[in-house]
Design an enzyme around this catalytic site. Structure first.
Site, PDB file in Angstrom:
ATOM      1  N   TYR A  30       0.846  -1.195   0.000  1.00 57.26           N
ATOM      2  CA  TYR A  30       0.000   0.000   0.000  1.00 57.26           C
ATOM      3  C   TYR A  30       0.880   1.244   0.000  1.00 57.26           C
ATOM      4  O   TYR A  30       2.044   1.209   0.413  1.00 57.26           O
ATOM      5  CB  TYR A  30      -0.931   0.000   1.210  1.00 57.26           C
ATOM      6  N   GLU A  31       0.298   2.341  -0.446  1.00 55.72           N
ATOM      7  CA  GLU A  31       1.049   3.572  -0.692  1.00 55.72           C
ATOM      8  C   GLU A  31       1.724   4.137   0.553  1.00 55.72           C
ATOM      9  O   GLU A  31       2.702   4.886   0.460  1.00 55.72           O
ATOM     10  CB  GLU A  31       0.099   4.613  -1.292  1.00 55.72           C
TER      11      GLU A  31
END
Length: 256
Positions: A49-50
């Site tokens: 995830y970012e």
């Protein structure tokens, strides 16, 4: 077993993933699809995830990239600059999952504004990391509900590059990654034509007609010569997805 169009879309997207994939996961439908794959046929998939969480295995779907569930269940968490420079721009992520407010026939995405940029009808959240994901991941899968307001002939703003203006325009811009290779909607699955890069329908979900797809698309949609019918979700896939959504609802309540 009965299922919803959203469940069909999520299952169809999840099936495209494998154990070997390293996925940059977006919040929402992409996150549901990736975690469904992890909980069914691809237990060894690596989800990133970012926010910098690597190898995360959430028990419930995150509300945002900053959700503590991601960090708590990850193998490790790195700084965001390292995530983008070393992992993403370093070519270490095989698949990026994206969505948006608008998409065109070449897989270009708008998540910035609806209407004129200087005087928009709607100001959207913006690109975030999506423009870098679109150009740096090995390939891109897009998950969006289909309708004429979102599948448009001309974007209000090009936030994330797909296949540009078609044909070789992506490579002419100096982008060497594969780009968008699949669009999964609540009506069908699309793939880009090898030459023109225009997305065409390759699989239609059960109960959906060609006329339904045409009516929900803002350009003159093309259909592949050999059209398949998408396999209905299995009882096992639906059980896992519904259990995941139930845990998420219990954990997050109305925010889920």
């Amino acid at each position: 077993m009965d299922y919803t169009s959203t469940e069909m879309m999520t299952v169809a997207a999840a099936r495209a993933l494998s154990n070997e994939d390293v996925c940059f996961v977006g919040i929402g439908l992409p996150s549901a699809a990736c975690n469904l794959a992890r909980l069914t046929h691809a237990p060894d998939i690596t989800l990133i995830y970012e926010s910098g969480t690597i190898g995360t295995r959430p028990a419930v779907l995150p509300l945002s990239i900053g959700d503590g569930e991601l960090c708590e269940t990850a193998l490790t968490t790195v700084a965001v600059p390292e995530m983008f420079r070393y992992w993403l721009q370093g070519g270490r992520i095989s698949i990026g999952f994206l969505g948006g407010a608008e998409i065109d026939k070449y897989g270009n995405i708008n998540s910035t504004v609806i209407g004129d940029y200087d005087d928009p009808k709607v100001r959207l959240p913006g690109g975030g990391g999506a423009p870098e994901i679109a150009t740096s991941c090995g390939q891109i899968f897009i998950v969006m509900k289909q309708g004429k307001r979102s599948f448009v002939d001309k974007l209000s703003f090009r936030t994330s590059l797909g296949h540009g203006d078609g044909h070789n325009s992506r490579r002419e811009l100096g982008v060497t990654t594969k780009g968008p290779n699949m669009i999964v909607t609540d009506l069908c699955v699309m793939r880009p034509d090898p030459e023109t890069k225009e997305f065409q329908v390759v699989s239609i979900h059960p109960g959906v007609s060609r006329e339904d797809i045409v009516a929900a698309t803002g350009w003159e949609i093309q259909f592949a010569d050999d059209i398949e019918e998408t396999l209905v979700p299995s009882a096992a896939e639906l059980d896992v997805l519904r259990a995941l959504n139930a845990r998420t609802a219990a954990a997050h309540g109305e925010q889920a």
